[in-house]
Design an enzyme around this catalytic site. Structure first.
Site, PDB file in Angstrom:
ATOM      1  CD  GLU A 195      -3.070  -1.069   2.192  1.00 21.98           C
ATOM      2  OE1 GLU A 195      -2.868  -0.375   3.195  1.00 21.98           O
ATOM      3  OE2 GLU A 195      -4.086  -1.766   2.033  1.00 21.98           O
TER       4      GLU A 195
ATOM      5  CD  GLU B  34      -4.795  -5.633   2.185  1.00 26.11           C
ATOM      6  OE1 GLU B  34      -5.510  -4.768   2.714  1.00 26.11           O
ATOM      7  OE2 GLU B  34      -3.570  -5.669   2.320  1.00 26.11           O
TER       8      GLU B  34
HETATM    9  C1  BMA Z   1      -5.098  -3.257   4.784  1.00 22.38           C
HETATM   10  C2  BMA Z   1      -3.858  -3.967   5.227  1.00 22.38           C
HETATM   11  C3  BMA Z   1      -3.510  -3.758   6.636  1.00 22.38           C
HETATM   12  C4  BMA Z   1      -4.710  -3.532   7.504  1.00 22.38           C
HETATM   13  C5  BMA Z   1      -5.992  -3.846   6.796  1.00 22.38           C
HETATM   14  C6  BMA Z   1      -7.201  -3.587   7.606  1.00 22.38           C
HETATM   15  O1  BMA Z   1      -5.012  -2.239   3.977  1.00 22.38           O
HETATM   16  O2  BMA Z   1      -2.824  -3.765   4.355  1.00 22.38           O
HETATM   17  O3  BMA Z   1      -2.637  -2.671   6.725  1.00 22.38           O
HETATM   18  O4  BMA Z   1      -4.586  -4.244   8.652  1.00 22.38           O
HETATM   19  O5  BMA Z   1      -6.050  -3.083   5.680  1.00 22.38           O
HETATM   20  O6  BMA Z   1      -7.318  -2.212   7.924  1.00 22.38           O
END
Ligand code: BMA
Length: 960
Positions: free
Chosen positions: A489, A585
């Site tokens: 990120e 994610e």
């Molecule tokens: C994402 C991950 C972590 C984090 C998660 C939840 O972006 O890369 O940095 O724990 O979100 O917020």
């Protein structure tokens, strides 16, 4: 001198702890100071200010102080102990031992102390002389010590660790004299420490939004003292390229020939010059050849190269989970010096497969539609189904290979074929990747940089160079590793100014390029030319590179991968999720079960608003978001401090999470093979955030700390199944998709969509369709009108309640012989809080077993009966193991569920702790409370349309 031939085993942590035997490093040298066993048995002490206790190596300060009972407030994770024990990380700590050295030992050309891992900033001292320094947890250090050792046991070895917190602050201050490298600190909700980005250590050890701060110190990996005259094998590179092209449809009988390249990295006894000897390479029983070699040494290192071919029909392909087997072959490299008096070897296991991250334009005639981001394994495009991995414990020494295997097994059992090792943790243990190799789980491997800007001064870059070299060499041979990614990120953070970098954007952008593009990438690609390297996740892939590495919109749906979080809209009903190429994610929070929370809390903590709940909720406003999300669909029970209401709250968070991630994952899978006119679609992966937990707290995990499956993990077993049905509403039409990851087509499948009333068991109507389920395709199987096709208004009338609140749908897909092709699925047309959900009485009526099944030697058949429709039926037991399904919807009076115990269990033991609940239990509690609080007259059962709103109902708090 008389030669003593010592054949010794120097093993990685996996071997030492008795896990699988495939990665065994065998070092047979002329002489070695310590065997692995000796090294492990060496006595150490740990000293801090005014304190000396026994030390464990490998290990860490926190664990040693716990063993010595110096930490006397209980378990690391009990209540507020992360804060109570924080002082440990603020102190400096020294590990000390005595090295006993024979006179004969001292004759060797080189004698070195080898540390596979030092956490983190340390001075290594023999006697009073500093023999080496460390500043990076991820670097393998080799320190020459020949001149400092003397015969006998008077060699005092000390490893002096500086507090990681004060070191990071020092580095931050030094950097800030020039310009600040942000973030200055983690948000206060993390209850953490600042400046993790200034020390090359597990970034999450300073806290994260799902975990505590325990900035540890210690000798966290194996070490040894070794003497040698020639070469020591350290790592093996393996490259296999098929000599003929692979078919695009897997054919188990197709076994091509392979062109193999092996590189053997060695630590040399001499600093430079040439070393003669022989290299023997053996690959299973397929190949073995001894070659005479003259190696050129530079800076105490050399690399030996061997090329050969494997003929056709000799080896089977390695496939990801769900697509075939994972055959592994032992590869041994054995070095022998010219006189054949000193040898060193290592064995690793390897697999034969190809991987590609394909980024072709999706439409060559219109390149504005963007590029693919799809994984091709063995020439077959595969949808990546999986999750994100974080460290399994905040203290690495607390993680056993058995626990790692249990977690990865749980991923494999839920049809996951890809796990992303996220960049704020650690490059995982050898055991982790070995297990992934065995299970067919592809590993998206981040480099350990996350959610921060990083310094690029000379010392930092030198340290990172050593880190990347250590790790890529160590891990390169694993067939499970899919790709390397530079960071988590940080491209998005820079573009979107997460850390206030906008004013000095050019500086931070230049630093970003220096670190990831000019330093990390070339090293990784030079060592490993067999797999892709992407600079960041999320990124636009090639498009980000074309835009100078910081894309204008790193979250572009037409390129690369996306991280997507939205806690403010209605995820259950399919809020507008991004039609991305690859969702690497996404996720929603929940709390662990009461059984897990009970272990670390006291009664006063049992409320969603207790100080303890806020202490364990590191995501800023996470409790409020959870309440909002629960309130959108269900009734939040008043938190009256009772175990029952707290338990219901925890349960509801899990229901919400399971339903939201189900909806989002099904959405991504539905977009697998179609594309909008603008080019959005062809989604190729869905990795939810996150697989595992680091402690008992609010998080996005699907598996609780300790291994218990949350409701989400049971749902993952269904939504990641090879073939699924997925229903959603498109204005007035119900669309049912069938998504298949199977290679071939399935003809004459029968899709049945059933309409159910909440207040009636069984279905009120159903529609059948016969269809061909096309392999590796997602397509709309039916589109039905609720009114004209399903006669909603005929079947779903009830008082003044909306028709969609009275009824819901289930979908079933079977083969022509009636057996299931996909797990049964359900779709709620309305919100359960508005539904006439009956007070179901659910009972476990019998438990039969144990019998032996493929999943467990102690498999029980549990019969669950209900007198009414029930949502999110949840079974729990204290017996370690998993159910075949859980959190399910009961539309019939009986349901058969299997329980797979992890250990020998009797029916009585299972029965003793087996409980069952469903959503009704939380609704009736709201109702009871309304009655108790004198709201009886106005308070109508929440299932009724004109219901009163309970004072604690979330609808009083949020405008929805
Ligand atoms: C994402 C991950 C972590 C984090 C998660 C939840 O972006 O890369 O940095 O724990 O979100 O917020």
């Amino acid at each position: 001198m008389e030669c003593e031939w010592l054949k010794i085993l120097v093993v990685d942590d996996k071997m030492a702890r008795g896990v699988g035997a495939n990665v065994v490093m065998v070092v047979a040298v002329w002489w070695s100071v310590f065997t692995a066993t000796q090294a492990a048995q060496q006595n150490w002490t740990l000293s801090g200010t005014n304190l000396t206790v026994g030390g464990a190596v490998p290990g860490g300060v926190y664990s040693d102080l716990m063993t010595a009972q110096y930490l006397d407030k209980g378990d690391f994770y009990y209540r507020f102990n992360d804060l109570e024990y924080r002082f440990v990380s603020l102190d400096n700590w020294t590990y000390t031992t005595q090295l006993d050295v024979d006179a004969s030992h001292l004759n060797h050309t080189r004698i070195a102390l080898v540390f596979e891992g030092l956490d983190t900033v340390a001075e290594v001292v023999i006697g009073s002389e500093v023999v080496g320094r460390s500043d990076n947890m991820f670097v393998r250090y080799v320190f020459n010590v020949k001149d400092q050792l003397q015969e006998g046991n008077a060699n005092t070895l000390q490893v002096k660790f500086e507090s990681p917190v004060t070191y990071a602050a020092r580095m931050y201050d030094a950097q800030a004299a020039d310009y600040i490298v942000p973030p200055k600190c983690v948000p206060s909700a993390y209850q953490g420490e600042c400046h993790a980005n200034h020390i090359r250590k597990m970034q999450a050890s300073f806290s994260w939004d799902w975990g505590p701060a325990f900035p540890n110190a210690g000798i966290w990996k194996d070490w040894r003292l070794v003497g040698w005259n020639s070469l020591l094998v350290t790592d093996i590179y393996f490259s296999a390229t098929p000599s003929s092209s692979l078919p695009t449809t897997p054919d188990p009988s197709f076994r091509p020939g392979w062109n193999i390249t092996i590189k053997v990295w060695c630590d040399a006894a001499q600093e430079s010059g040439e070393v003669g000897g022989s290299l023997t390479i053996s690959l299973g029983n397929l190949y073995s050849l001894k070659q005479t070699i003259t190696a050129t040494v530079e800076n105490y290192e050399t690399v030996l190269v061997s090329n050969f071919k494997i003929e056709e029909d000799q080896v089977d392909l390695w496939w990801p989970n769900g697509y075939g087997n994972q055959p592994l072959y032992n590869l041994t490299a054995l070095w022998s010096d010219s006189a054949e008096t000193e040898t060193s070897s290592k064995t690793v296991s390897v697999g034969f497969r190809t991987v590609e991250l394909n980024q072709d334009y999706i439409d060559l005639d219109n390149i504005t539609k963007g590029r693919h981001y799809r994984v091709i394994v063995n020439n077959v495009t595969l949808f990546m189904k999986g999750s994100n991995w974080i460290p399994a414990h905040i203290l690495p020494e607390s993680v056993t290979p058995e626990y790692t295997r249990a977690l990865l097994n749980a991923a494999a059992q839920t049809h996951q074929n890809c796990i992303r090792v996220w960049g704020g943790g650690i490059y995982e243990t050898d055991a982790f990747y070995q297990i992934a190799d065995e299970l067919g789980i592809l590993i998206w491997e981040d480099m350990m940089f996350a959610c921060s800007m990083y310094p690029v001064n000379e010392d930092f870059l030198t340290s990172v160079e050593a880190e990347v070299t250590t790790q890529v060499r160590r891990l390169q041979h694993h067939p499970s590793i899919l790709l390397w990614a530079g960071n988590n990120e940080n491209e998005a953070a820079l573009r979107d100014n997460w850390y206030g970098t906008a004013q000095n954007f050019d500086q931070y952008k230049a630093d970003y390029i220096t670190l990831y593009v000019d330093t990390i990438r070339p090293i990784a690609m030079e060592i490993d030319d067999t797999r892709p390297f992407v600079v960041s996740s999320p990124s636009n892939g090639i498009k980000s590179e074309e835009e100078g590495y910081i894309a204008a919109h790193p979250y572009d749906n037409l390129y690369g991968d996306v991280h997507y979080y939205n806690y403010n809209s209605d995820a259950w009903q399919g809020e507008p999720f991004p039609i991305t190429r690859f969702a690497s994610e996404y996720g929603y929070q929940s709390w662990p079960s009461f059984k897990s929370m009970h272990e670390v809390t006291e009664e006063e903590d049992w409320s969603s608003t207790s100080p303890m709940s806020y202490h364990r909720q590191h995501h800023p406003v996470g409790q409020e978001e959870l309440a909002l999300q629960i309130g959108l669909h269900m009734h939040l029970p008043p938190q009256d401090g009772t175990a029952a209401s707290y338990q219901q709250y925890l349960y509801l968070t899990q229901v919400h999470q399971a339903m939201a991630v189900k909806a989002e994952t099904e959405f991504y899978r539905r977009w697998m093979s179609s594309v909008t006119d603008e080019g959005e679609g062809y989604t190729s992966g869905a990795l939810y955030w996150q697989l595992n937990d680091i402690w008992q707290g609010a998080s996005w995990a699907s598996i609780e700390y300790g291994g218990r499956w949350k409701m989400l993990h049971y749902y993952a077993k269904n939504f990641f199944a090879p073939v699924i049905t997925s229903t959603y509403m498109d204005t007035d039409n119900v669309k049912v998709y069938v998504v298949s990851d199977e290679i071939g087509d399935v003809k004459n499948a029968k899709l049945t969509l059933k309409l159910h009333r909440y207040d009636q068991l069984g279905a009120v109507s159903s529609v059948d369709n016969t269809l061909t389920v096309a392999g590796r395709t997602a397509s709309e199987a039916v589109s039905l009108n609720l009114e004209s096709d399903l006669a909603l208004s005929t079947h779903c009338q009830k008082d003044l309640i909306d028709l969609v609140d009275v009824c819901f749908l289930t979908s079933h897909l079977a083969l022509s012989d009636g057996s299931y092709l996909a797990p049964d699925n359900f779709y709620l047309l309305g919100k359960p809080k508005d539904a006439p959900l009956p007070d179901a009485s659910i009972q476990v009526t019998s438990i039969l077993g144990p019998t032996s099944s493929g999943s467990s030697d102690w498999t029980f058949t549990v019969m669950v009966n209900s007198d009414a429709v029930a949502l999110f039926v949840w079974l729990e037991t204290d017996v370690p193991g998993v159910f075949s399904q859980n959190g399910f919807v009961m539309t019939e009076s009986q349901m058969e569920v299997l329980f797979y115990a992890d250990q020998e269990t009797t029916t009585g033991e299972l029965q003793a702790s087996l409980t069952v609940m469903s959503l009704t239990d939380t609704l009736s509690r709201v109702y009871q409370n309304q009655q108790q609080e004198g709201l009886k007259d106005s308070a109508i059962h929440p299932n009724d349309k004109n219901k009163a709103i309970h004072p604690n109902d979330i609808r009083n708090v949020f405008i929805l």
